[in-house]
Design a protein around this motif. Structure first.
Motif, PDB file in Angstrom:
ATOM      1  N   ASP A  72       2.378  85.720  42.228  1.00  0.00           N
ATOM      2  CA  ASP A  72       1.380  86.609  42.810  1.00  0.00           C
ATOM      3  C   ASP A  72       2.111  87.472  43.831  1.00  0.00           C
ATOM      4  OD1 ASP A  72      -0.641  87.877  44.192  1.00  0.00           O
ATOM      5  OD2 ASP A  72      -1.961  86.126  44.200  1.00  0.00           O
ATOM      6  N   ASN A  73       2.443  88.676  43.420  1.00  0.00           N
ATOM      7  CA  ASN A  73       3.223  89.556  44.292  1.00  0.00           C
ATOM      8  C   ASN A  73       2.455  89.928  45.558  1.00  0.00           C
ATOM      9  OD1 ASN A  73       5.262  89.418  42.417  1.00  0.00           O
ATOM     10  ND2 ASN A  73       4.920  91.458  41.581  1.00  0.00           N
ATOM     11  N   THR A  74       1.118  89.911  45.510  1.00  0.00           N
ATOM     12  CA  THR A  74       0.331  90.271  46.687  1.00  0.00           C
ATOM     13  C   THR A  74       0.413  89.191  47.763  1.00  0.00           C
ATOM     14  OG1 THR A  74      -1.718  89.278  45.873  1.00  0.00           O
ATOM     15  CG2 THR A  74      -1.269  91.550  45.228  1.00  0.00           C
ATOM     16  N   LYS A  75       0.736  87.974  47.345  1.00  0.00           N
ATOM     17  CA  LYS A  75       0.847  86.853  48.284  1.00  0.00           C
ATOM     18  C   LYS A  75       2.300  86.429  48.494  1.00  0.00           C
ATOM     19  CE  LYS A  75      -3.721  84.955  47.213  1.00  0.00           C
ATOM     20  NZ  LYS A  75      -4.484  83.773  46.735  1.00  0.00           N
ATOM     21  N   ASN A  76       3.217  87.139  47.851  1.00  0.00           N
ATOM     22  CA  ASN A  76       4.641  86.783  47.944  1.00  0.00           C
ATOM     23  C   ASN A  76       4.886  85.327  47.563  1.00  0.00           C
ATOM     24  OD1 ASN A  76       5.219  89.387  48.853  1.00  0.00           O
ATOM     25  ND2 ASN A  76       4.982  88.797  51.006  1.00  0.00           N
ATOM     26  N   THR A  77       4.187  84.894  46.538  1.00  0.00           N
ATOM     27  CA  THR A  77       4.218  83.480  46.169  1.00  0.00           C
ATOM     28  C   THR A  77       4.390  83.301  44.665  1.00  0.00           C
ATOM     29  OG1 THR A  77       2.814  82.888  48.045  1.00  0.00           O
ATOM     30  CG2 THR A  77       2.972  81.292  46.274  1.00  0.00           C
ATOM     31  N   MET A  78       5.190  82.305  44.314  1.00  0.00           N
ATOM     32  CA  MET A  78       5.372  81.896  42.933  1.00  0.00           C
ATOM     33  C   MET A  78       4.812  80.484  42.787  1.00  0.00           C
ATOM     34  SD  MET A  78       8.950  81.442  40.797  1.00  0.00           S
ATOM     35  CE  MET A  78       9.632  80.309  42.008  1.00  0.00           C
ATOM     36  N   TYR A  79       4.308  80.174  41.598  1.00  0.00           N
ATOM     37  CA  TYR A  79       3.690  78.875  41.369  1.00  0.00           C
ATOM     38  C   TYR A  79       4.304  78.198  40.143  1.00  0.00           C
ATOM     39  CZ  TYR A  79       0.114  81.044  44.304  1.00  0.00           C
ATOM     40  OH  TYR A  79      -0.541  81.687  45.320  1.00  0.00           O
ATOM     41  N   LEU A  80       4.156  76.894  40.118  1.00  0.00           N
ATOM     42  CA  LEU A  80       4.488  76.126  38.927  1.00  0.00           C
ATOM     43  C   LEU A  80       3.383  75.095  38.734  1.00  0.00           C
ATOM     44  CD1 LEU A  80       6.647  75.712  36.685  1.00  0.00           C
ATOM     45  CD2 LEU A  80       7.515  73.812  38.060  1.00  0.00           C
ATOM     46  N   GLN A  81       2.533  75.360  37.753  1.00  0.00           N
ATOM     47  CA  GLN A  81       1.474  74.412  37.409  1.00  0.00           C
ATOM     48  C   GLN A  81       2.056  73.408  36.431  1.00  0.00           C
ATOM     49  OE1 GLN A  81      -1.806  74.140  38.476  1.00  0.00           O
ATOM     50  NE2 GLN A  81      -1.781  72.238  37.298  1.00  0.00           N
ATOM     51  N   MET A  82       1.999  72.144  36.797  1.00  0.00           N
ATOM     52  CA  MET A  82       2.592  71.086  35.980  1.00  0.00           C
ATOM     53  C   MET A  82       1.490  70.150  35.501  1.00  0.00           C
ATOM     54  SD  MET A  82       6.041  70.285  38.200  1.00  0.00           S
ATOM     55  CE  MET A  82       5.142  69.486  39.516  1.00  0.00           C
ATOM     56  N   ASN A  83       1.283  70.109  34.219  1.00  0.00           N
ATOM     57  CA  ASN A  83       0.271  69.249  33.610  1.00  0.00           C
ATOM     58  C   ASN A  83       0.944  68.203  32.730  1.00  0.00           C
ATOM     59  OD1 ASN A  83      -1.758  70.879  34.778  1.00  0.00           O
ATOM     60  ND2 ASN A  83      -1.802  72.211  32.967  1.00  0.00           N
ATOM     61  N   SER A  84       0.186  67.178  32.387  1.00  0.00           N
ATOM     62  CA  SER A  84       0.689  66.112  31.509  1.00  0.00           C
ATOM     63  C   SER A  84       2.042  65.602  31.976  1.00  0.00           C
ATOM     64  CB  SER A  84       0.785  66.616  30.057  1.00  0.00           C
ATOM     65  OG  SER A  84      -0.467  67.070  29.604  1.00  0.00           O
ATOM     66  N   LEU A  85       2.124  65.320  33.247  1.00  0.00           N
ATOM     67  CA  LEU A  85       3.403  64.924  33.824  1.00  0.00           C
ATOM     68  C   LEU A  85       3.888  63.595  33.259  1.00  0.00           C
ATOM     69  CD1 LEU A  85       2.756  66.130  37.443  1.00  0.00           C
ATOM     70  CD2 LEU A  85       4.742  66.740  36.072  1.00  0.00           C
ATOM     71  N   LYS A  86       5.205  63.500  33.136  1.00  0.00           N
ATOM     72  CA  LYS A  86       5.859  62.310  32.607  1.00  0.00           C
ATOM     73  C   LYS A  86       6.814  61.738  33.649  1.00  0.00           C
ATOM     74  CE  LYS A  86       5.986  64.469  28.021  1.00  0.00           C
ATOM     75  NZ  LYS A  86       6.871  64.892  26.891  1.00  0.00           N
ATOM     76  N   PRO A  87       7.115  60.461  33.572  1.00  0.00           N
ATOM     77  CA  PRO A  87       8.079  59.888  34.539  1.00  0.00           C
ATOM     78  C   PRO A  87       9.403  60.650  34.558  1.00  0.00           C
ATOM     79  CG  PRO A  87       6.928  58.137  33.393  1.00  0.00           C
ATOM     80  CD  PRO A  87       6.502  59.423  32.746  1.00  0.00           C
ATOM     81  N   GLU A  88       9.818  61.172  33.430  1.00  0.00           N
ATOM     82  CA  GLU A  88      11.086  61.910  33.381  1.00  0.00           C
ATOM     83  C   GLU A  88      11.029  63.265  34.082  1.00  0.00           C
ATOM     84  OE1 GLU A  88       9.448  60.524  30.804  1.00  0.00           O
ATOM     85  OE2 GLU A  88       9.623  61.759  28.975  1.00  0.00           O
TER      86      GLU A  88
END
Length: 127
Positions: A72-88
């Motif tokens: 989101d360039n307006t917020k100067n922020t990058m995101y990483l949505q992580m779903n179905s997380l695994k132990p690895e």
């Protein structure tokens, strides 16, 4: 530029987390931004990167279909949505930026191509 990563934590397998990376200045001109991770005893590895404009995000095969990178360039922020997380997926996650816009696509998976790094946020996935 300074990057501040946040959002890590402890989650059970199958759960979700959203990481954020906020920059100290505008990210509008940053051609590439990316996420990398480093598990104990292992080298830092590419997770995903996103371009300023044009072309879709690129993901490591290990996270494709489960993780989504966005910015989101307006917020100067990058995101990483992580779903179905695994132990690895357990690792310290680092955000990065090509603040001088010198990176080319063929080198965008290489951590050496990025000149700015956040401090890392720890993600632990329990089984």
């Amino acid at each position: 530029v300074q990057l501040q990563a946040s959002g890590g934590g402890l989650v059970q397998a199958g759960g979700s987390l959203r990481l954020s990376c906020t920059a100290s200045e505008s990210i509008n001109s940053m051609k590439y931004m990316g996420w990398f991770r480093q598990a104990p005893g292992k080298e830092r590895e590419f997770v995903a990167h996103i371009r300023k404009s044009g072309g879709g995000p690129i993901y490591a095969d290990s996270v494709k279909g489960r993780f989504t990178i966005s910015r989101d360039n307006t917020k100067n922020t990058m995101y990483l949505q992580m779903n179905s997380l695994k132990p690895e997926d357990t690792a310290v996650y680092y955000c990065s930026a090509d603040s001088r816009s010198r990176l080319i696509l063929s080198n965008a998976r290489n951590p050496g191509g990025y000149d700015s790094w956040g401090q890392g946020t720890e993600v632990t996935v329990s089984s």
